[in-house]
Structures are given as structure tokens and as C-alpha cells.
Enzyme design. Structure first.
Site, PDB file in Angstrom:
ATOM      1  N   LYS A   1      -0.518  31.371  71.042  1.00 30.27           N
ATOM      2  CA  LYS A   1      -1.380  30.781  70.014  1.00 30.27           C
ATOM      3  C   LYS A   1      -0.551  30.478  68.773  1.00 30.27           C
ATOM      4  O   LYS A   1       0.289  31.291  68.367  1.00 30.27           O
ATOM      5  CB  LYS A   1      -2.511  31.758  69.675  1.00 30.27           C
ATOM      6  CG  LYS A   1      -3.557  31.206  68.711  1.00 30.27           C
ATOM      7  CD  LYS A   1      -4.662  32.222  68.455  1.00 30.27           C
ATOM      8  CE  LYS A   1      -5.740  31.681  67.539  1.00 30.27           C
ATOM      9  NZ  LYS A   1      -6.785  32.692  67.239  1.00 30.27           N
TER      10      LYS A   1
ATOM     11  N   SER B   1     -12.355  35.687  68.552  1.00 28.19           N
ATOM     12  CA  SER B   1     -11.524  34.528  68.909  1.00 28.19           C
ATOM     13  C   SER B   1     -10.732  34.624  70.209  1.00 28.19           C
ATOM     14  O   SER B   1     -10.195  33.624  70.657  1.00 28.19           O
ATOM     15  CB  SER B   1     -10.566  34.211  67.776  1.00 28.19           C
ATOM     16  OG  SER B   1     -11.245  33.453  66.809  1.00 28.19           O
TER      17      SER B   1
ATOM     18  N   SER C   1     -11.433  31.012  67.995  1.00 23.17           N
ATOM     19  CA  SER C   1     -10.436  30.059  67.599  1.00 23.17           C
ATOM     20  C   SER C   1      -9.267  29.910  68.584  1.00 23.17           C
ATOM     21  O   SER C   1      -8.508  28.944  68.468  1.00 23.17           O
ATOM     22  CB  SER C   1      -9.879  30.458  66.225  1.00 23.17           C
ATOM     23  OG  SER C   1      -9.204  31.702  66.303  1.00 23.17           O
TER      24      SER C   1
HETATM   25  N1  GLN Z   1     -15.402  32.517  64.721  1.00 22.88           N
HETATM   26  C1  GLN Z   1     -15.091  33.585  63.811  1.00 22.88           C
HETATM   27  C2  GLN Z   1     -14.652  32.995  62.489  1.00 22.88           C
HETATM   28  O1  GLN Z   1     -14.704  31.833  62.365  1.00 22.88           O
HETATM   29  C3  GLN Z   1     -14.010  34.459  64.387  1.00 22.88           C
HETATM   30  C4  GLN Z   1     -12.689  33.825  64.368  1.00 22.88           C
HETATM   31  C5  GLN Z   1     -11.610  34.719  64.864  1.00 22.88           C
HETATM   32  O2  GLN Z   1     -11.854  35.689  65.584  1.00 22.88           O
HETATM   33  N2  GLN Z   1     -10.393  34.424  64.464  1.00 22.88           N
HETATM   34  O3  GLN Z   1     -14.272  33.669  61.586  1.00 22.88           O
END
Ligand code: GLN
Length: 480
Positions: free
Chosen positions: A73, A172, A148
Site C-alpha cells: 500500500k 481499511s 482505504s
Molecule cells: N474509512 C475510515 C476513514 O475514512 C477508515 C480508514 C482507514 O482505516 N484508514 O477514516
């Protein structure tokens, strides 16, 4: 192929790492025009690392990860390789050092295929917040892969890589794993070093594996877990061999099903699939309590969206156009330069989070918002502690819905935030959680989440493994 299948072929010399790497690169060329999971392809480096891995294998190296291709990532620092966080702010940023997890994979003879697309600075649930392009779900290209870590998950599902690393602040890793029908683990806070992970919300972030099955997940966790003196929140405890718990028997295990996770508005097919999956765990010998309650759960979303933006607003203050990253050049003054750097360098969601965070932390509001959220965070953690006195693990859906259409929620942040309603309490409490494939609705994946006690990754891996031994959802592949 899984890691353990590829390893067998490499070990018995039926396949070389160079051949395996070339096959992945060919697959990337084939499917990327539709999937768009990678922001950087490091083909030269990959082939160089593969040749080196083949030499290691020839000289007797039998580590299960040696010579296996991986995708990283783009929020994890890789020395000499662009690390953009899918942001214009870091579009040209080449880190001078490796994250600890990368050092550890390098020690194991990893082959790095490239860097995976993501929501900008890991803020989002669909990978649509990438400043470059959205990633598409290999099960249906008109839908999101989750986020994400959507690039990481989509690439594993589409067979572009054998495994991937992601990061999880509120879901994420697990939510995209669920949306792409693969296995994704968020370790306990402190289990894996965050050194070299670009910070979003430091008290919630963890790095973890996205893989085809649970065995692979254990293999990758073995390589990346463990104390690191460069991360003061990493726990100085020895790590077990996570493959030892993969035995397929659930006798004597007590599982709880918290009713608050079957939220209002949840898709009926998701609830049905998870109920059936839990029935399967019962058949495998687990004792299931169907009516557990964690009453503070409904506050988790609000707590998360105060704490995570607050920490983000502090962490993202470093992007000022001076130290590194994008720098606006045509400014009238220092302040103007800083302002324009941030105006053009950050996307809309990142700016929204910085504004929410600075507001919640400002004098006069700090007690009402940030401090209150921290108190509720403690309550949420305590409820989990109490539940874990009675149960070895908790079972929930990973997300309330199957993957949604690209564009469907992008203009409605609250709807988008709701896609993590089942995963973010686990980060708030610092617990380990895994998502595994548990069914389909009209050809679209459904994920089941297994939540464990702090540092009980072995228990959730064991449950997930037993489930995969008895089902074949994880063996299905999208026709992309
Ligand atoms: N969707 C959540 C956010 O937007 C979690 C994102 C994540 O785990 N990095 O903060």
C-alpha cells in the site's frame, strides 16, 4: 496461487521466482486497464529481487516468503520507491528509508511488484479519494473495492499479486478484504511496527496482511509482527508462530454475536449470510451465544470521527511545503506559500478531516468533543473487556452492505462513513480483527469479521482457518 502453494513449487524447483514474478507482471498488464489497483509498478526491481531470491532458494533458503511477489500500500515507506499516499502532496516523494515491515520482508527475500492505490492519506472507504484515479472492484468493475486499502485488496482478488500489505485505522484492511472476497487482518495495536507508515491517526493505525487465505495471513504476520524499538507503541513481547494455531478444530471455543452490529439499514442478504456462517462455526464445535450486547457500539462512529480527524490534523501539519512534498512556488509570502501548498496539495476529504480535527481540538471545544470522545473510547474498550471474560471471540459482519457503485456515496460523507460502522470500534479498542469471505449476494462478496482479545491473533486465525477448511468461498475468483 496462495503463498503456501507457490512456496511448494519454488521449494521443489518446479517454478522459479523469476517465472512467478513474470506471471504476476503479465497479469498486471492484462487486468490493470480495468482494475487500476497500482499507482507504481516496480518491474525492474521485482525481477532483480526475484533473481536474488532464486539464488537464495538454490543455496537452501526455505523461508515460506522467499521469492513470493507482494504489493505494498502506498502509505508504507519504501526506500528509493515513490510513496505517494495517493496524494498530490506526496506525488514526487521518494523516501530515504524503508518502513520496518519492508525491512523485515526484505530480510525474507520479498519481491516487490509495486505500490497500491488507496484513498488519499488512507481517508476513505472506497478508494475514490485517491488523487490519481479510483480502483475498481474485480467482481464488478462498476463498483468500489472498498477502502482505504482498495488497491491492495483488488490486486490480490484479481490475481495481480500473491499478497499485499495494507493499513487499517478504522477498517481499511478488513472492509476492502470483505468487498473483494479475500482475507484481511488488522493486528492488535502495538503488534506490528508503525515505523515508516505515513501517519493518519497514530493511536488507531496498524499495518496488516491482505491474502487469499488464512494460512497466508499467518505466514505474512509471522514476518512483520514483533517489537521494534523505533516505534514506542510497539509491544516488547515475543510473537508466536502463527501457523501453529491452524488446526481446524473449534471445540471448547466460546463465541459471542453482538446484536448492535446487525445495524438498522443493513442489507438483508448480509445478515443472512453471516447468520449462516456463524451456524457453520457452531457445527465445527464452537459454542455460540447469539444475544450478546455491547451497548456503547452506536457511539463508536461519532467517537472515531472526532479522534481520527483530531490526530490527523496534528499529523498532517507537517505538510507545509518546506520540509518535503509538494511546495507552491508562486507565493507572495511564507504564509501564502503554506496556505497554497495545502490548498492545492490536499484533496477535499483530507481538508474536511483537518477542519473537523482542528475544530474538535480548539480551546473551548476540546472538553466538549475531544475529551468526551476519549472518555467514551474507554467505555467502548471496557465493554469489550467484559465481553471477553465470557467469550474467546466475537463474530460480526465486516460491512453492512455488499460493494456499492462507484460514485454512489462520494457526495455524501456520512453515508460513506457508515460503511465502517462494524470495523471502527475494533480500532477504537485496539483489538485484532480479521475479515474472511463468507458468501455472495448476486455475485457480490460478503465478509465476516472475527474480533479477538488483545494479542489473541492466534484465536481469530484459528477460527478463520477452521471456517475456510469447511467452506470454499475463499477459493472463488472473479472473472476479470
Ligand atoms: N474509512 C475510515 C476513514 O475514512 C477508515 C480508514 C482507514 O482505516 N484508514 O477514516
Amino acid at each position: 496461487m496462495t503463498i503456501h502453494e507457490a512456496h511448494q513449487l519454488l521449494k521443489t524447483k518446479q517454478l522459479s521466482s523469476v517465472e512467478l514474478t513474470k506471471a504476476c507482471l503479465e497479469r498486471i498488464t492484462q487486468v490493470e486497464p480495468g482494475v487500476r489497483a497500482l499507482v507504481t509498478i516496480t518491474d525492474d526491481l521485482a525481477l532483480k529481487q526475484a533473481r536474488k531470491a532464486d539464488e537464495l532458494i538454490a543455496s537452501g533458503d526455505t523461508h515460506p516468503l522467499t521469492g513470493i511477489p507482494a504489493l505494498i500500500k502506498d502509505v508504507i515507506c519504501t526506500k528509493g520507491i515513490l510513496t505517494t499516499c495517493s496524494s498530490k502532496m506526496l506525488e514526487n516523494f521518494v523516501p530515504p528509508y524503508d518502513a520496518t515491515v519492508i525491512e523485515r520482508l526484505n530480510d525474507r527475500g520479498v519481491v516487490i511488484l509495486g505500490k497500491a492505490n488507496m484513498d488519499e492519506f488512507a481517508m476513505g472507504s472506497s478508494t475514490e479519494n485517491s488523487a490519481f484515479f479510483p480502483t475498481h472492484n474485480p467482481w464488478d468493475l462498476s463498483r468500489v473495492p472498498g477502502g482505504s486499502s482498495g488497491g491492495s485488496a483488488a490486486a490480490v482478488a484479481a490475481g495481480e499479486t500473491i499478497y499485499a500489505l495494507g493499513s487499517d485505522t478504522g477498517g481499511s484492511i478488513r472492509q476492502p478484504a470483505g468487498f473483494c472476497s479475500i482475507t484481511g487482518l488488522k493486528p492488535t495495536y502495538g503488534r506490528v511496527s508503525r515505523y515508516g507508515l505515513v501517519a493518519f491517526a497514530s493511536s488507531l493505525d496498524q499495518i496488516g496482511p491482505l491474502t487469499r487465505d488464512v494460512t497466508d495471513c499467518a505466514l505474512v504476520l509471522n514476518a512483520i509482527a514483533g517489537y521494534d524499538q523505533r516505534d514506542s507503541t510497539s509491544v516488547p513481547e515475543p510473537t508466536p508462530d502463527y501457523t501453529q494455531c491452524l488446526i481446524g478444530d473449534l471445540n471448547g471455543l466460546r463465541l459471542g454475536v453482538p446484536r448492535e452490529y446487525f445495524v438498522e439499514g443493513m442489507q438483508a442478504e448480509v445478515a443472512q449470510a453471516i447468520t449462516a456462517a456463524i451456524g457453520k462455526l457452531e457445527e465445527l464445535g464452537a459454542k455460540v451465544e447469539w444475544e450478546v450486547s455491547l451497548p456503547s457500539t452506536p457511539y463508536a462512529l461519532a467517537v472515531y470521527y472526532i479522534i481520527a480527524p483530531s490526530e490527523a490534523s496534528a499529523n498532517l501539519a507537517r505538510y507545509d511545503g518546506v520540509k518535503y512534498g509538494f511546495s507552491y512556488q508562486d507565493a507572495d509570502s511564507m504564509w501564502d506559500a503554506m496556505e497554497k501548498t495545502r490548498q492545492y496539495g490536499f484533496g477535499a476529504e483530507v481538508k474536511r478531516r483537518i477542519m473537523l480535527g482542528t475544530y474538535a481540538l480548539s480551546a473551548g471545544y476540546y472538553d466538549a468533543y475531544y475529551l468526551k470522545a476519549q472518555k467514551v473510547r474507554t467505555l467502548i474498550r471496557r465493554e469489550f473487556d467484559q465481553a471477553f471474560e465470557k467469550y474467546d471471540a466475537l463474530i460480526t459482519p465486516t460491512s453492512p452492505t455488499v460493494p456499492f457503485k462507484i460514485g454512489e456515496k462520494i457526495d455524501d460523507p456520512l453515508q460513506m462513513y457508515l460503511s465502517d460502522v462494524c470495523t471502527l470500534p475494533i480500532n477504537i479498542a485496539g483489538l485484532p480483527g480479521i475479515s474472511i469471505p463468507a458468501g455472495f449476494a448476486d455475485g457480490l462478496p460478503i465478509g465476516m469479521q472475527i474480533i479477538g482479545k488483545p494479542f489473541a491473533e492466534e484465536t481469530i486465525l484459528k477460527i478463520a482457518y477452521a471456517y475456510q477448511q469447511a467452506t470454499d468461498w475463499h477459493n472463488r475468483r472473479p472473472k476479470v
